[in-house]
Design a protein around this motif. Structure first.
Motif, PDB file in Angstrom:
ATOM      1  N   SER A 428       1.366  92.050  80.129  1.00 19.04           N
ATOM      2  CA  SER A 428       1.699  93.395  80.616  1.00 19.04           C
ATOM      3  C   SER A 428       0.644  93.959  81.546  1.00 19.04           C
ATOM      4  O   SER A 428       0.887  94.961  82.229  1.00 19.04           O
ATOM      5  CB  SER A 428       1.909  94.347  79.436  1.00 19.04           C
ATOM      6  OG  SER A 428       0.689  94.553  78.727  1.00 19.04           O
ATOM      7  N   HIS A 429      -0.534  93.346  81.569  1.00 20.28           N
ATOM      8  CA  HIS A 429      -1.596  93.809  82.465  1.00 20.28           C
ATOM      9  C   HIS A 429      -1.804  92.863  83.647  1.00 20.28           C
ATOM     10  O   HIS A 429      -2.854  92.896  84.287  1.00 20.28           O
ATOM     11  CB  HIS A 429      -2.911  93.986  81.692  1.00 20.28           C
ATOM     12  CG  HIS A 429      -2.950  95.235  80.860  1.00 20.28           C
ATOM     13  ND1 HIS A 429      -2.415  95.292  79.600  1.00 20.28           N
ATOM     14  CD2 HIS A 429      -3.434  96.482  81.131  1.00 20.28           C
ATOM     15  CE1 HIS A 429      -2.582  96.517  79.107  1.00 20.28           C
ATOM     16  NE2 HIS A 429      -3.202  97.248  80.023  1.00 20.28           N
ATOM     17  N   GLY A 430      -0.819  92.039  83.940  1.00 15.64           N
ATOM     18  CA  GLY A 430      -0.874  91.287  85.185  1.00 15.64           C
ATOM     19  C   GLY A 430      -1.525  89.925  85.114  1.00 15.64           C
ATOM     20  O   GLY A 430      -1.985  89.401  86.136  1.00 15.64           O
ATOM     21  N   TRP A 431      -1.543  89.295  83.920  1.00 16.11           N
ATOM     22  CA  TRP A 431      -2.117  87.947  83.808  1.00 16.11           C
ATOM     23  C   TRP A 431      -0.986  86.940  83.601  1.00 16.11           C
ATOM     24  O   TRP A 431      -0.057  87.170  82.832  1.00 16.11           O
ATOM     25  CB  TRP A 431      -3.096  87.868  82.636  1.00 16.11           C
ATOM     26  CG  TRP A 431      -4.329  88.702  82.851  1.00 16.11           C
ATOM     27  CD1 TRP A 431      -4.477  90.018  82.545  1.00 16.11           C
ATOM     28  CD2 TRP A 431      -5.547  88.271  83.438  1.00 16.11           C
ATOM     29  NE1 TRP A 431      -5.724  90.450  82.907  1.00 16.11           N
ATOM     30  CE2 TRP A 431      -6.417  89.398  83.457  1.00 16.11           C
ATOM     31  CE3 TRP A 431      -6.011  87.074  83.954  1.00 16.11           C
ATOM     32  CZ2 TRP A 431      -7.706  89.348  83.959  1.00 16.11           C
ATOM     33  CZ3 TRP A 431      -7.309  87.014  84.457  1.00 16.11           C
ATOM     34  CH2 TRP A 431      -8.132  88.133  84.464  1.00 16.11           C
ATOM     35  N   LYS A 432      -1.121  85.795  84.283  1.00 21.82           N
ATOM     36  CA  LYS A 432      -0.125  84.734  84.159  1.00 21.82           C
ATOM     37  C   LYS A 432      -0.842  83.433  83.849  1.00 21.82           C
ATOM     38  O   LYS A 432      -1.823  83.082  84.504  1.00 21.82           O
ATOM     39  CB  LYS A 432       0.667  84.602  85.463  1.00 21.82           C
ATOM     40  CG  LYS A 432       1.791  83.575  85.398  1.00 21.82           C
ATOM     41  CD  LYS A 432       2.573  83.537  86.694  1.00 21.82           C
ATOM     42  CE  LYS A 432       3.709  82.526  86.638  1.00 21.82           C
ATOM     43  NZ  LYS A 432       4.476  82.475  87.915  1.00 21.82           N
ATOM     44  N   ARG A 433      -0.332  82.736  82.857  1.00 20.42           N
ATOM     45  CA  ARG A 433      -0.961  81.467  82.447  1.00 20.42           C
ATOM     46  C   ARG A 433      -0.506  80.351  83.363  1.00 20.42           C
ATOM     47  O   ARG A 433       0.686  80.037  83.445  1.00 20.42           O
ATOM     48  CB  ARG A 433      -0.605  81.160  80.998  1.00 20.42           C
ATOM     49  CG  ARG A 433      -1.329  79.958  80.433  1.00 20.42           C
ATOM     50  CD  ARG A 433      -0.919  79.714  79.000  1.00 20.42           C
ATOM     51  NE  ARG A 433      -1.514  78.516  78.465  1.00 20.42           N
ATOM     52  CZ  ARG A 433      -1.141  77.938  77.333  1.00 20.42           C
ATOM     53  NH1 ARG A 433      -0.157  78.459  76.622  1.00 20.42           N
ATOM     54  NH2 ARG A 433      -1.733  76.850  76.908  1.00 20.42           N
ATOM     55  N   GLU A 434      -1.471  79.763  84.077  1.00 16.93           N
ATOM     56  CA  GLU A 434      -1.178  78.663  84.982  1.00 16.93           C
ATOM     57  C   GLU A 434      -2.192  77.542  84.751  1.00 16.93           C
ATOM     58  O   GLU A 434      -3.394  77.798  84.718  1.00 16.93           O
ATOM     59  CB  GLU A 434      -1.246  79.135  86.432  1.00 16.93           C
ATOM     60  CG  GLU A 434      -0.203  80.192  86.780  1.00 16.93           C
ATOM     61  CD  GLU A 434      -0.347  80.704  88.203  1.00 16.93           C
ATOM     62  OE1 GLU A 434      -1.405  80.423  88.800  1.00 16.93           O
ATOM     63  OE2 GLU A 434       0.570  81.373  88.699  1.00 16.93           O
ATOM     64  N   ALA A 435      -1.697  76.320  84.564  1.00 17.27           N
ATOM     65  CA  ALA A 435      -2.557  75.148  84.335  1.00 17.27           C
ATOM     66  C   ALA A 435      -3.525  75.384  83.184  1.00 17.27           C
ATOM     67  O   ALA A 435      -4.689  74.985  83.224  1.00 17.27           O
ATOM     68  CB  ALA A 435      -3.324  74.799  85.609  1.00 17.27           C
ATOM     69  N   GLY A 436      -3.025  76.090  82.146  1.00 15.42           N
ATOM     70  CA  GLY A 436      -3.823  76.264  80.941  1.00 15.42           C
ATOM     71  C   GLY A 436      -4.700  77.485  80.912  1.00 15.42           C
ATOM     72  O   GLY A 436      -5.190  77.869  79.853  1.00 15.42           O
ATOM     73  N   VAL A 437      -4.941  78.139  82.049  1.00 13.62           N
ATOM     74  CA  VAL A 437      -5.818  79.301  82.070  1.00 13.62           C
ATOM     75  C   VAL A 437      -5.071  80.489  82.670  1.00 13.62           C
ATOM     76  O   VAL A 437      -4.302  80.341  83.623  1.00 13.62           O
ATOM     77  CB  VAL A 437      -7.117  79.016  82.861  1.00 13.62           C
ATOM     78  CG1 VAL A 437      -6.821  78.701  84.317  1.00 13.62           C
ATOM     79  CG2 VAL A 437      -8.094  80.173  82.741  1.00 13.62           C
ATOM     80  N   ALA A 438      -5.283  81.679  82.095  1.00 13.66           N
ATOM     81  CA  ALA A 438      -4.632  82.883  82.594  1.00 13.66           C
ATOM     82  C   ALA A 438      -5.316  83.354  83.875  1.00 13.66           C
ATOM     83  O   ALA A 438      -6.549  83.386  83.964  1.00 13.66           O
ATOM     84  CB  ALA A 438      -4.672  83.980  81.548  1.00 13.66           C
ATOM     85  N   THR A 439      -4.507  83.721  84.854  1.00 13.07           N
ATOM     86  CA  THR A 439      -5.005  84.161  86.159  1.00 13.07           C
ATOM     87  C   THR A 439      -4.452  85.543  86.476  1.00 13.07           C
ATOM     88  O   THR A 439      -3.286  85.836  86.183  1.00 13.07           O
ATOM     89  CB  THR A 439      -4.565  83.170  87.258  1.00 13.07           C
ATOM     90  OG1 THR A 439      -5.045  81.867  86.938  1.00 13.07           O
ATOM     91  CG2 THR A 439      -5.111  83.590  88.612  1.00 13.07           C
ATOM     92  N   CYS A 440      -5.289  86.391  87.080  1.00 10.85           N
ATOM     93  CA  CYS A 440      -4.849  87.729  87.459  1.00 10.85           C
ATOM     94  C   CYS A 440      -3.919  87.641  88.659  1.00 10.85           C
ATOM     95  O   CYS A 440      -4.321  87.186  89.749  1.00 10.85           O
ATOM     96  CB  CYS A 440      -6.047  88.616  87.794  1.00 10.85           C
ATOM     97  SG  CYS A 440      -5.584  90.247  88.438  1.00 10.85           S
ATOM     98  N   VAL A 441      -2.668  88.071  88.485  1.00 11.26           N
ATOM     99  CA  VAL A 441      -1.708  88.049  89.590  1.00 11.26           C
ATOM    100  C   VAL A 441      -1.339  89.454  90.044  1.00 11.26           C
ATOM    101  O   VAL A 441      -0.647  89.608  91.060  1.00 11.26           O
ATOM    102  CB  VAL A 441      -0.429  87.276  89.187  1.00 11.26           C
ATOM    103  CG1 VAL A 441      -0.748  85.811  88.935  1.00 11.26           C
ATOM    104  CG2 VAL A 441       0.239  87.905  87.965  1.00 11.26           C
TER     105      VAL A 441
END
Length: 623
Positions: A428-441
């Motif tokens: 809900s705060h703009g993080w997306k899990r990509e390749a195992g690590v959450a990234t700020c999108v």
């Protein structure tokens, strides 16, 4: 103050710290029943034998010291180099009594019976305290006087920067005048009116009268004088005593250490091993058994195996089991020992680095710390890592011993284990899990954004430091790594010796690079509120505090802490406590028992165990 080290896997969190309160009135005594009622739930005190009858002790008892820890500094004015429980709790406080004693019936409360003075009387709108000393004798027959209080204070003021408990602006900086109108009276005036609870529990608690008539010299063989009455003279006296306290080969012969007001004094000491033998001071004023043990052996050990073997052989009356060997409790229970967990006035946590240049914008976001706490399963850790020999930490006030300082936020902790909430918070705060690590999108400072200062593409990835030597701690961190990874929090764990964790886990110094690379850290130590017993936490959570490893800084928290120093009442304290329990300046972790004690059934008078990890061998009786 600082956090002491845990010498054994799952045992002996030797440490310190704590808090401060005020209300002007013309003149009043601080009632001990009021203090006990404010701080702790009522608890029956241990049965004690009055000291009015002459003692006739006999026999010997033995007490196991933590592995690789020996008592080697008897002078009760410590620098950080000598500030650990084997010195403070298992040597100094057996030989020298503080002005005020705190530990009553298993609670960390004011104990008037074992204090050298009556509770202070307040005047001058609460700024001035009059302290009346009891009729107490040093072991050489001379009285303990207000001159002995002045002597310790003079040495402290002259050398305050070496004192481990020194916090700029606090004691003794806030002491503006002293008077000693007669041998039994000391009058101290502070720079303002403080809360009587905070002042007694966290400032006056640190004063140790020491024998001016026997120690006031700057060189061996010099006549006793009043050298301490000038700043340079006090510094010279301190240097002399400090040097003598580092001569273990002379502990049993040095005339300094023959003059004590505590229940015990040196009988034998081995500089090579740290083996210590103490004998009773028959002039001791406090509660004691008339027919109790006459000698106490403090036994050092180089390994856990050696300590357990000594227990098996029957050569230790009062020892311990590390968590790694807790299965042996049934064996010792069937061979004449009691197994008793030792609860201390302690809280436990993982430090969070708010000063890491890359991570600080992320870790300063409360929702990130909330997500991390939601994935910290204290209940499971206690059951599986600590085999049940621990209890939760939910904030700055320990949950045990049971006490009535616990606020709503701690009693109803809002961040109990909840993986789904952790995942929702980050998403809900703009993080997306990509390749195992959450990234700020979704960077930015809106309610559905990553937060101020968090850049697009920033990753929830950081280094976690934790100490070697503790199987439970290793289990916890491996489980945390796995739990956090489920929501994209990637932690690179580094397991290093405790001393290295303590060295590295400090606020970032950009000039040297020290403290700039870690994200979370746990050196396997635990914060014990001692000798500041009112748990207001200024030394660990205040801006710039020496034991604030992560550099946490929050003006609301700082104001709340200051308020507990000068405003009486639970509402002020609860405001401070509620804020930190929900603000998460650290990640709260299970608090293990100080140790799992293994006590011979032939030894009585050992219970309840002190929440400050004091021992009372003068009250023990060995059959």
């Amino acid at each position: 103050m600082f956090k002491g080290l845990s010498a054994l896997p799952g045992t002996h969190p030797a440490g310190l710290v704590a808090g401060r309160v005020a209300r002007p009135r013309a003149v009043r005594a601080l009632g001990t029943s009021m203090l006990a009622g404010l701080l702790m739930t009522a608890c029956g005190a241990a049965a004690r034998v009055s000291a009015t009858a002459a003692p006739h002790p006999s026999g010997t008892a033995s007490f196991a010291l933590p592995v690789a820890t020996i008592p080697d500094y008897p002078f009760p004015l410590d620098s950080a180099a000598f500030y650990y429980f084997a010195n403070t709790n298992e040597l100094q406080q057996l030989m020298y009594k503080p002005l005020y004693w705190f530990s009553t019936g298993g609670q960390p409360t004011f104990n008037p019976a074992e204090s050298l003075a009556a509770a202070p009387v307040y005047s001058n709108a609460g700024r001035t305290l009059t302290i009346h000393l009891k009729h107490v004798l040093w072991s050489d027959g001379q009285p303990v006087t207000s001159r002995d209080v002045q002597f310790w204070l003079n040495l402290l003021i002259a050398e305050k920067h070496i004192w481990v408990n020194y916090v700029p602006g606090a004691f003794p900086d806030n002491l503006v005048a002293e008077a000693y109108p007669n041998p039994s009276t000391a009058v101290l005036t502070f720079n303002r009116a403080y809360s009587p609870t905070w002042l007694l529990y966290n400032e006056l608690s640190q004063i140790y009268p020491i024998p001016q008539h026997a120690w006031d010299r700057t060189a061996a063989g010099q006549p006793i004088g009043n050298y301490d009455r000038s700043p340079s003279g006090a510094a010279a006296v301190y240097r002399f005593i400090n040097a003598q306290a580092q001569r273990p080969s002379a502990f049993t012969t040095n005339p300094l250490w023959k003059v004590v007001d505590g229940p015990w004094k040196f009988a034998a000491y081995s500089p090579a091993t740290g083996y210590t033998e103490l004998t009773r001071n028959l002039r001791y004023f406090g509660p004691q058994s008339r027919t109790g043990v006459a000698r106490l052996k403090l036994l050092p050990f180089t390994s856990v195996t050696a300590e357990i073997d000594a227990l098996r052989s029957g050569s230790v009356d009062y020892g311990y089991l590390p968590i790694n060997d807790i299965a042996l409790k049934s064996y010792f229970g069937s061979h004449g020992y009691r197994i008793v967990p030792w609860t201390t006035w302690t809280t436990s946590y993982i430090a969070v680095n708010f000063t890491n240049p890359q991570l600080a914008p992320i870790l300063r976001q409360l929702y990130v710390r909330q997500a991390m706490q939601y994935l910290l399963d204290e209940k499971t850790f206690i059951a599986r890592a600590w085999d049940g020999y621990a209890y939760p930490s939910y904030g700055p006030v320990p949950l045990r011993p049971h006490n009535n300082l616990l606020s709503t936020a701690e009693l109803h902790f809002p961040y109990l284990y909840n993986p789904s909430r952790a995942a929702r918070l980050l998403a809900s705060h703009g993080w997306k899990r990509e390749a195992g690590v959450a990234t700020c999108v979704r960077p930015g400072s809106g309610a559905d954004r990553c937060g101020s200062g968090v850049k697009a593409g920033a990753e929830l990835s950081f280094v976690g430091l934790y100490a070697t030597g503790s199987v439970p701690l290793s289990v916890e961190f491996q489980a945390l790594k796995s739990a956090w990874s489920t929501v994209g929090i990637q932690v690179t764990l580094k397991q290093i010796p405790t001393a290295e964790v303590l060295t590295q886990a400090e606020p970032c110094n950009k000039a040297t690079g020290t403290g700039c690379g870690w994200g979370i850290a746990d050196p396997n130590d635990f914060w014990t509120y001692d000798p500041d017993y009112y748990p207001t936490g200024g030394e660990i959570f205040g801006t710039g505090a020496g034991s604030n490893e992560g550099g946490y800084s929050n003006p609301v928290n700082d104001a709340n802490i200051r308020a507990t120093h000068v405003q009486a009442g639970f509402s002020t304290f609860a405001r401070y406590e509620n804020y930190l329990a929900t603000e998460l300046p650290v990640l709260w972790m299970p608090t293990p028992y100080y140790q799992v004690s293994v006590i011979s059934k032939r030894l009585s008078g050992t219970l309840p165990q002190s929440p400050i990890a004091f021992i009372y061998p003068e009250q023990w009786v060995r059959r």
